[in-house]
Design a protein around this motif. Structure first.
Motif, mmCIF file in Angstrom:
data_model
loop_
_atom_site.group_PDB
_atom_site.id
_atom_site.type_symbol
_atom_site.label_atom_id
_atom_site.label_comp_id
_atom_site.label_asym_id
_atom_site.label_seq_id
_atom_site.Cartn_x
_atom_site.Cartn_y
_atom_site.Cartn_z
ATOM 1 N N UNK A 213 50.988 13.778 12.321
ATOM 2 C CA UNK A 213 49.900 15.002 12.543
ATOM 3 C C UNK A 213 48.498 14.297 13.116
ATOM 4 N N UNK A 214 48.145 13.171 12.182
ATOM 5 C CA UNK A 214 47.127 12.503 12.520
ATOM 6 C C UNK A 214 46.885 11.936 13.858
ATOM 7 N N UNK A 257 35.160 3.648 13.009
ATOM 8 C CA UNK A 257 34.801 5.165 12.745
ATOM 9 C C UNK A 257 33.391 5.482 12.826
ATOM 10 N N UNK A 258 32.292 4.621 12.053
ATOM 11 C CA UNK A 258 31.196 4.689 11.988
ATOM 12 C C UNK A 258 30.450 4.746 13.170
ATOM 13 N N UNK A 261 30.589 7.703 15.671
ATOM 14 C CA UNK A 261 29.949 8.929 15.179
ATOM 15 C C UNK A 261 28.500 8.995 15.455
ATOM 16 N N UNK A 262 28.020 7.828 15.979
ATOM 17 C CA UNK A 262 26.551 7.732 16.490
ATOM 18 C C UNK A 262 26.288 7.325 17.724
ATOM 19 N N UNK A 263 25.341 7.938 18.529
ATOM 20 C CA UNK A 263 25.223 7.753 19.838
ATOM 21 C C UNK A 263 24.597 6.366 20.096
ATOM 22 N N UNK A 340 35.437 19.232 21.133
ATOM 23 C CA UNK A 340 35.008 18.908 19.751
ATOM 24 C C UNK A 340 33.621 17.922 19.992
ATOM 25 N N UNK A 341 32.882 17.795 18.981
ATOM 26 C CA UNK A 341 31.987 16.719 19.286
ATOM 27 C C UNK A 341 32.051 15.134 18.605
ATOM 28 N N UNK A 342 33.625 15.138 18.564
ATOM 29 C CA UNK A 342 34.200 13.807 18.072
ATOM 30 C C UNK A 342 34.312 12.828 19.376
ATOM 31 N N UNK B 227 42.326 16.866 9.092
ATOM 32 C CA UNK B 227 41.824 17.245 10.295
ATOM 33 C C UNK B 227 41.620 18.652 10.751
ATOM 34 N N UNK B 231 37.914 20.153 12.097
ATOM 35 C CA UNK B 231 37.725 21.058 13.306
ATOM 36 C C UNK B 231 36.861 22.056 13.111
ATOM 37 N N UNK B 266 33.099 13.544 8.959
ATOM 38 C CA UNK B 266 31.682 13.288 9.633
ATOM 39 C C UNK B 266 31.350 14.390 10.545
ATOM 40 N N UNK B 267 32.047 15.151 10.924
ATOM 41 C CA UNK B 267 31.323 16.454 11.601
ATOM 42 C C UNK B 267 30.680 17.518 10.629
ATOM 43 N N UNK B 330 24.046 12.940 8.671
ATOM 44 C CA UNK B 330 24.708 11.876 9.013
ATOM 45 C C UNK B 330 25.868 12.131 10.042
ATOM 46 N N UNK B 331 26.278 13.260 10.345
ATOM 47 C CA UNK B 331 27.178 13.493 11.083
ATOM 48 C C UNK B 331 26.988 13.428 12.570
ATOM 49 N N UNK B 332 27.848 13.437 13.461
ATOM 50 C CA UNK B 332 28.189 13.466 14.941
ATOM 51 C C UNK B 332 27.819 14.156 15.774
ATOM 52 N N UNK B 333 26.633 14.822 15.601
ATOM 53 C CA UNK B 333 26.402 15.672 16.811
ATOM 54 C C UNK B 333 25.016 14.929 17.462
ATOM 55 N N UNK B 334 25.227 13.447 17.863
ATOM 56 C CA UNK B 334 24.309 12.886 18.302
ATOM 57 C C UNK B 334 24.792 12.462 19.688
#
Lengths: 368, 334
Positions: A213-214, A257-258, A261-263, A340-342, B227, B231, B266-267, B330-334
């Motif tokens: 699933x992941x 993963x970190x 998550x950051x631009x 998503x924003x991932x 997950x 979402x 993280x989101x 700290x989450x990823x809307x950056x």
């Protein structure tokens, strides 16, 4: 409140000892199972239990075995005392009742019990009459002598008068039809881990349902990254020179993963050459792509988090098996997961030498 | 259910059981020692007379007696019998798995050991303490009205001894005569026998319900994944917070590990992560079943409702005030 119980003393005493013996047996079984799991190394391979829990499980198993041994000796002594007390009691009853009980004849009529003796213990506990539901009625009935627990049993003290009994009197709670002596269903539940141990279940490895699933493939936004890669391919490189960075960086998945998550960190790592180790999972969409993943466990398999990156090879991949351990060296980029924003790390291998098989780590939960 | 799912169910069930096993053994052993060694009412000498202070003491006891949420249940049952006030016990039970050095450390590490990690850890401690103390005070109020009927018989403190008929001993109305002997000198083997009897009984009693809870949690995990939570849109904070609270209840994570799981979301807004971190150690499926060994239904409902309502309310407030309080995201809307 004194009242008569329609019970057999011998039966209730047997129930008590049966309960104690089952507790000892089940406790011993669980203790040996814990020790066996530790000795065979199954705590990691089967349950993904991290190292710091291994010694506590072993210690727990040893402590339970010790408690079981102590209890077994105490119950053995109690049984001997109960037999002796019965013989004395039987004689005393014969004198008090004014009639004789023949040898082996049960004294099954009601009479007041003399309790001019002491209870020399201080336990207070219920003896296994759990029913999985509430008792909303009061048990304050019942015994004209005090025990500090719900259903008295002999505890190796001076008298061996047992009190675990069938309730033949009204509770006012509709529980007349069950026995409060002991609860076999509890033992059936308690032996499950031991049964699984002897069946060598579960199988080694991760929770595959969760893993599949992941690792479900996701749609990536074409965005800038794909266009950049397309130009780079035309130019004969995985990444345009303007994005390339010097040096090789060894990355762990937990770091990745970190970073993703950051631009600011994504920009910093864009075009960097990275080395990573993980497990292989072939892509269902393209034969030159696969997912590299690690499973991060902090306590046990239940809290496992799957971390992954998409790897793009210059040629179709041959001969690699699912879950096989590999090391890759390639150039890093990030692509947004559609909707998503991932961001998913995407690592492009410049050549097929960028993927090498490696031996599985001794502890897959370390340095994820 | 196909074969793979059955195998995965067994794996998750066994993971929860064996991870909790050493703590249940430890809790049962401590319970046995408490029952045998500590005289009745000895503990009450150290408890403040003020109910609020007593409950607050329970909220920070985890710093001195760290126990995970599984091991706390058998210990607490014996402490109740020995006279520790119910509100204090409840506060310890709820806050102990959060406010202890091990979990504080793991929370800091999980969130990256930076400013954000310190803020998240501080809020986890603060919210955990407040929820535990408020619940403890509510329980005290309920106890004043309903008394020992809120507890299972085994958990009730021994008070007025039943009328004794055939004894010459003076009647001691407040303490059960057998309980008075705890702490007296007895042969070592007799003591060890008594400790082993209580410890094994408590171990068996709690372990059964842990296993049933682990089975429920493993079943839930077959259909629910991290997950799915990731979402969730942050446009609906109430829905997000309720969803992560539900996940915390279903996942039955230990309080050391849940920080890493929460950090992986993280989101999600930090308020949602905090909801996960505060509610999980206080109430989940396995704890619910273990509660039935100590509390009656009425009290269990109060504890659950109080925890859920408070966690939801406080984290909603945090959600809307987070940035105005100047705290980093700290989450990823950056």
């Amino acid at each position: 409140m004194a009242h008569s119980h329609a019970h057999s003393e011998a039966e209730t005493e047997n129930t008590y000892f049966l309960d104690q013996l089952c507790t000892i047996a089940v406790g011993g079984l669980l203790g040996f199972t814990a020790i066996g799991l530790y000795m065979k190394g199954w705590l990691t391979s089967k349950f993904n239990l991290v190292d710091r829990f291994h010694i506590p499980v072993l210690a727990g198993g040893i402590v339970i075995i010790v408690l079981v041994l102590l209890r077994a000796i105490a119950v053995w002594k109690q049984a001997g005392q109960a037999r002796a007390a019965k013989a004395v009691d039987h004689q005393a009853h014969g004198n008090e009742c004014g009639h004789d009980h023949g040898p082996g004849e049960k004294c099954d009529h009601d009479h007041e019990h003399s309790h001019g003796h002491e209870h020399s213990y201080s336990h207070g506990h219920e003896h296994a009459h759990s029913h999985g539901h509430e008792h909303s009625h009061s048990h304050g009935h019942e015994h004209s002598h005090s025990h500090g627990h719900e259903h008295g049993h002999s505890h190796g003290h001076e008298h061996s008068h047992s009190h675990g009994h069938d309730h033949a009197h009204a509770h006012g709670g509709g529980h007349d039809d069950h026995d409060h002596g002991w609860a076999p269903w509890q033992y059936a539940v308690l032996i499950i881990p031991a049964v699984l141990y002897f069946l060598e279940l579960p199988v080694d490895g991760h929770n595959l349902t969760k893993l599949n699933r992941d690792l479900q493939e996701v749609d990536l936004d074409p965005g800038v990254a794909n266009q950049r890669l397309a130009f780079a391919h035309v130019a004969g490189s995985a990444v345009l020179p303007t994005f390339k960075k010097k040096g090789i960086r060894h990355l762990k998945f937990s770091d990745l993963s970190v970073i993703a998550s950051r631009k600011a960190s994504r920009d910093d790592f864009e075009g960097a050459t990275v080395v990573m180790k993980g497990q292989f999972r072939r892509s269902e969409r393209k034969d030159n792509e696969f997912q590299l993943f690690r499973v991060m466990v902090n306590c046990c398999g239940t809290d496992a988090i799957t971390l992954r990156a998409l790897i793009v090879a210059p040629e179709p991949l041959q001969g690699y098996q699912m879950m096989e351990w590999v090391e890759i060296t390639g150039e890093m980029s990030f692509q947004q997961i559609r909707g998503t924003n991932q961001y998913l790390p995407v690592i492009t291998l410049p050549t097929m030498e960028g993927i090498q098989r490696i031996a599985p780590p001794s502890d897959p939960n370390r340095d994820v | 259910m196909d074969q793979q799912k059955v195998l995965d169910l067994i794996k998750d069930f066994s993971s929860i059981v064996w991870e909790a096993f050493p703590f249940i053994v430890l809790g049962a052993l401590i319970a046995g020692i408490l029952e045998e060694v500590v005289p009745q009412q000895a503990i009450t000498k150290f408890v403040p007379k003020s109910k609020l202070l007593a409950v607050c003491l329970g909220g920070v006891l985890g710093l001195v007696f760290p126990m995970c949420e599984c091991g706390i249940v058998p210990v607490m049952r014996r402490l109740l019998r020995k006279g520790l006030p119910l509100g204090t016990c409840i506060a310890y039970m709820m806050a102990g798995p959060i406010i202890n050095l091990v979990v504080i450390g793991s929370t800091l590490i999980a969130f990256g050991q930076n400013e954000f990690a310190v803020i998240m850890t501080a809020w986890r401690i603060a919210l955990g303490f407040i929820v535990a103390v408020v619940t403890g005070m509510l329980v005290e109020a309920m106890y004043a009205k309903h008394g020992d009927s809120l507890l299972t018989r085994l958990a009730r403190p021994q008070r007025n001894a039943p009328e004794k008929i055939h004894t010459d001993e003076p009647h001691t109305p407040d303490v059960h005569p057998a309980e008075e002997r705890a702490g007296e000198k007895r042969p070592l083997f007799q003591r060890l026998g008594n400790i082993s009897e209580t410890a094994l009984h408590d171990f068996k009693d709690i372990m059964v319900f842990l296993m049933l809870g682990a089975l429920l949690a493993a079943l839930a995990k077959l259909w629910i994944s991290n997950d799915q939570v990731k979402q969730l849109s942050t446009s609906y904070p109430a829905l997000t917070i309720l969803a992560v609270m539900g996940l915390a209840v279903l996942m039955c994570l230990c309080s050391e590990a849940d920080a890493f799981v929460a950090a992986s979301f993280q989101t999600l807004h930090p308020s949602a992560q905090l909801a996960f971190l505060v509610l999980g150690p206080m109430f989940d499926l396995k704890l619910l079943l273990m509660f039935t060994r100590v509390f009656r239904r009425k009290l269990i409902m109060l504890i659950i409702v109080s925890a859920i309502v408070q966690v939801f309310a406080y984290t909603m407030i945090l959600h809307f005030t987070w940035q105005s309080l100047g705290m980093p995201l700290r989450f990823a809307v950056e």
